[in-house]
Scaffold this motif. Structure first.
Motif, PDB file in Angstrom:
ATOM      1  N   PRO A   1      -2.224   1.010 -18.672  1.00 42.35           N
ATOM      2  CA  PRO A   1      -2.898  -0.278 -18.530  1.00 42.35           C
ATOM      3  C   PRO A   1      -2.274  -1.092 -17.396  1.00 42.35           C
ATOM      4  CG  PRO A   1      -2.396   0.171 -20.836  1.00 42.35           C
ATOM      5  CD  PRO A   1      -1.646   1.196 -20.020  1.00 42.35           C
ATOM      6  N   VAL A   2      -3.121  -1.589 -16.511  1.00 42.59           N
ATOM      7  CA  VAL A   2      -2.662  -2.381 -15.370  1.00 42.59           C
ATOM      8  C   VAL A   2      -3.560  -3.608 -15.214  1.00 42.59           C
ATOM      9  CG1 VAL A   2      -1.732  -0.391 -14.089  1.00 42.59           C
ATOM     10  CG2 VAL A   2      -4.094  -1.095 -13.709  1.00 42.59           C
ATOM     11  N   ALA A   3      -3.002  -4.630 -14.584  1.00 37.90           N
ATOM     12  CA  ALA A   3      -3.789  -5.835 -14.290  1.00 37.90           C
ATOM     13  C   ALA A   3      -3.163  -6.508 -13.090  1.00 37.90           C
ATOM     14  CB  ALA A   3      -3.798  -6.773 -15.495  1.00 37.90           C
ATOM     15  N   TRP A   4      -3.855  -7.533 -12.563  1.00 38.35           N
ATOM     16  CA  TRP A   4      -3.282  -8.261 -11.433  1.00 38.35           C
ATOM     17  C   TRP A   4      -3.594  -9.741 -11.549  1.00 38.35           C
ATOM     18  CZ3 TRP A   4      -7.099  -4.483 -10.627  1.00 38.35           C
ATOM     19  CH2 TRP A   4      -8.384  -4.977 -10.415  1.00 38.35           C
ATOM     20  N   ILE A   5      -2.746 -10.502 -10.894  1.00 41.40           N
ATOM     21  CA  ILE A   5      -2.980 -11.938 -10.765  1.00 41.40           C
ATOM     22  C   ILE A   5      -3.213 -12.209  -9.292  1.00 41.40           C
ATOM     23  CG2 ILE A   5      -1.888 -14.204 -10.958  1.00 41.40           C
ATOM     24  CD1 ILE A   5      -0.465 -12.992 -13.458  1.00 41.40           C
TER      25      ILE A   5
ATOM     26  N   LEU B   1      -6.060   1.756  -7.567  1.00 42.63           N
ATOM     27  CA  LEU B   1      -5.681   1.984  -8.968  1.00 42.63           C
ATOM     28  C   LEU B   1      -6.679   2.920  -9.644  1.00 42.63           C
ATOM     29  CD1 LEU B   1      -4.528  -1.629  -9.896  1.00 42.63           C
ATOM     30  CD2 LEU B   1      -3.073   0.390  -9.620  1.00 42.63           C
ATOM     31  N   GLY B   2      -7.946   2.816  -9.225  1.00 39.27           N
ATOM     32  CA  GLY B   2      -8.965   3.739  -9.744  1.00 39.27           C
ATOM     33  C   GLY B   2      -8.630   5.183  -9.383  1.00 39.27           C
TER      34      GLY B   2
ATOM     35  N   LYS C   1       0.854  -1.200   0.000  1.00 41.91           N
ATOM     36  CA  LYS C   1       0.000   0.000   0.000  1.00 41.91           C
ATOM     37  C   LYS C   1       0.885   1.243   0.000  1.00 41.91           C
ATOM     38  CE  LYS C   1      -3.854   2.394   0.356  1.00 41.91           C
ATOM     39  NZ  LYS C   1      -3.449   3.730   0.773  1.00 41.91           N
ATOM     40  N   ASN C   2       2.013   1.154   0.714  1.00 39.36           N
ATOM     41  CA  ASN C   2       2.972   2.259   0.725  1.00 39.36           C
ATOM     42  C   ASN C   2       3.487   2.536  -0.692  1.00 39.36           C
ATOM     43  OD1 ASN C   2       4.731   4.105   2.245  1.00 39.36           O
ATOM     44  ND2 ASN C   2       6.393   2.746   1.601  1.00 39.36           N
ATOM     45  N   PHE C   3       3.822   1.459  -1.419  1.00 41.10           N
ATOM     46  CA  PHE C   3       4.228   1.582  -2.829  1.00 41.10           C
ATOM     47  C   PHE C   3       3.135   2.327  -3.607  1.00 41.10           C
ATOM     48  CE2 PHE C   3       3.428   0.035  -7.077  1.00 41.10           C
ATOM     49  CZ  PHE C   3       4.662  -0.105  -7.691  1.00 41.10           C
ATOM     50  N   LEU C   4       1.891   1.868  -3.433  1.00 36.23           N
ATOM     51  CA  LEU C   4       0.790   2.466  -4.198  1.00 36.23           C
ATOM     52  C   LEU C   4       0.602   3.938  -3.840  1.00 36.23           C
ATOM     53  CD1 LEU C   4      -1.667  -0.566  -4.024  1.00 36.23           C
ATOM     54  CD2 LEU C   4      -0.522   0.282  -6.082  1.00 36.23           C
ATOM     55  N   ASP C   5       0.771   4.266  -2.543  1.00 38.96           N
ATOM     56  CA  ASP C   5       0.635   5.675  -2.136  1.00 38.96           C
ATOM     57  C   ASP C   5       1.655   6.560  -2.858  1.00 38.96           C
ATOM     58  OD1 ASP C   5      -1.491   5.118  -0.501  1.00 38.96           O
ATOM     59  OD2 ASP C   5      -0.336   5.081   1.354  1.00 38.96           O
TER      60      ASP C   5
ATOM     61  N   THR D   1      -5.742   2.404 -16.096  1.00 38.99           N
ATOM     62  CA  THR D   1      -6.750   1.670 -16.872  1.00 38.99           C
ATOM     63  C   THR D   1      -6.662   0.200 -16.492  1.00 38.99           C
ATOM     64  OG1 THR D   1      -6.502   3.207 -18.715  1.00 38.99           O
ATOM     65  CG2 THR D   1      -7.490   1.066 -19.224  1.00 38.99           C
ATOM     66  N   ILE D   2      -7.698  -0.310 -15.846  1.00 38.54           N
ATOM     67  CA  ILE D   2      -7.672  -1.720 -15.435  1.00 38.54           C
ATOM     68  C   ILE D   2      -8.076  -2.587 -16.626  1.00 38.54           C
ATOM     69  CG2 ILE D   2      -8.689  -3.439 -13.878  1.00 38.54           C
ATOM     70  CD1 ILE D   2      -8.983  -1.100 -11.815  1.00 38.54           C
ATOM     71  N   VAL D   3      -7.188  -3.474 -17.026  1.00 35.75           N
ATOM     72  CA  VAL D   3      -7.439  -4.352 -18.173  1.00 35.75           C
ATOM     73  C   VAL D   3      -8.061  -5.641 -17.623  1.00 35.75           C
ATOM     74  CG1 VAL D   3      -6.398  -5.509 -20.172  1.00 35.75           C
ATOM     75  CG2 VAL D   3      -5.451  -3.327 -19.348  1.00 35.75           C
TER      76      VAL D   3
END
Ligand SMILES: Cc1cc2nc3c(=O)[nH]c(=O)nc-3n(C[C@H](O)[C@H](O)[C@H](O)COP(=O)(O)O)c2cc1C
Length: 192
Positions: free
Chosen positions: A112-116, A138-139, A96-100, A144-146
Motif C-alpha cells: 500500500p502506497v500513497a502520496w501527499i 507506482l503502477g 525518479k532514480n529512487f523509483l527506478d 497498491t495505491i490507497v
C-alpha cells in the motif's frame, strides 16, 4: 494466548534533497503527529543512491550498499507515503532514480502506497505532472495505491515554523492521510 499483531510500519519518502524542503517538512510533521513511537521511518538515503543502471541490478550479484539499505527498508515497511515536489512538469530526477531502483527489487509489489501533494499553489492542477508520473511508476511496480490516503494540501514555504507545518487544519489533513494509509495496511494484515 492471543497473538499481538506488530504495529504498522510506514516508510516516509521525500522527493526533495533540499535542506529546507517543504516536502520533507510535511513528512517530518507527520512523524511528530504519529500515534506512537517507531511506527514511522523517514528515508534519508535519496542522495546516496547511485544512478540507476540495470547492469548494477542483477540477481545474485551484490548491490551498492545504499541500494541494499533502500530495499531492506522498503521490505520492512507495511506501507509507503511519498511527498515530492514537481520539477519542470515532472518528478525530480533524484526521486525518479529512487523509483527506478524499486522496480527490480519487487519490494513495493502489492504494498500500500500513497502520496501527499504539498504544492504551495492553491491550484487544483498544481504539480499534477509529477503526481501523474508517480502514479504511473507506482503502477509499473505493482504497488497498491490507497486513493483515500492521497491528499493535496497547500503549504507555502513561509508558513513553516522551525521546519514544521503548524496550521491546525493542515496538520489534521496530514494526520488523516496517515491514518487512512495505516488503516488500509492494518486491514490487509488482517486478511488471511
Ligand atoms: C528546477 C525547479 C523546477 C521547478 N518546476 C516546477 C514545476 O514544474 N511545477 C511546480 O509546481 N513547481 C515547480 N518548482 C517549484 C518547486 O516545486 C517548489 O519550490 C517546491 O516547494 C520545492 O519543494 P521542496 O521545498 O520540497 O524542495 C520548481 C522548482 C525548481 C527548483
Amino acid at each position: 494466548m492471543p497473538v499481538e499483531k506488530p504495529p504498522t510500519q510506514i516508510m516516509l519518502v521525500s522527493g526533495s534533497l533540499r535542506s529546507e524542503s517543504v516536502n520533507t517538512a510535511v513528512l517530518r510533521t507527520i512523524c511528530s503527529l504519529a500515534p506512537g513511537d517507531g511506527l514511522l521511518q523517514v528515508y534519508g538515503g535519496l542522495g546516496d543512491l547511485p544512478h540507476f543502471n540495470p547492469d548494477d541490478d542483477r540477481e545474485g550479484e551484490p548491490l551498492a550498499s545504499a541500494v541494499g539499505e533502500l530495499r531492506k527498508q522498503l521490505a520492512a515497511a507495511d506501507g509507503v507515503l511519498f511527498c515530492t515536489p514537481e520539477y519542470a512538469g515532472a518528478l525530480p530526477g533524484s526521486f525518479k532514480n529512487f523509483l527506478d531502483w524499486t522496480v527490480g527489487g519487487g519490494e513495493t509489489y502489492r504494498k500500500p502506497v500513497a502520496w501527499i501533494n504539498a504544492s504551495s499553489r492553491p491550484d487544483p492542477e498544481a504539480a499534477a505532472g509529477a503526481h501523474q508520473s508517480l502514479r504511473a511508476v507506482l503502477g509499473y511496480t505493482g504497488a497498491t495505491i490507497v486513493e483515500e490516503a492521497c491528499v493535496r494540501v497547500v503549504v507555502p514555504r513561509s508558513s513553516l515554523v522551525r521546519g514544521l507545518v503548524v496550521d491546525e487544519a493542515l496538520r489534521d489533513q496530514l494526520l488523516r492521510a496517515l491514518v487512512a494509509l495505516i488503516e488500509h495496511c492494518a486491514g490487509e494484515a488482517g486478511v488471511d
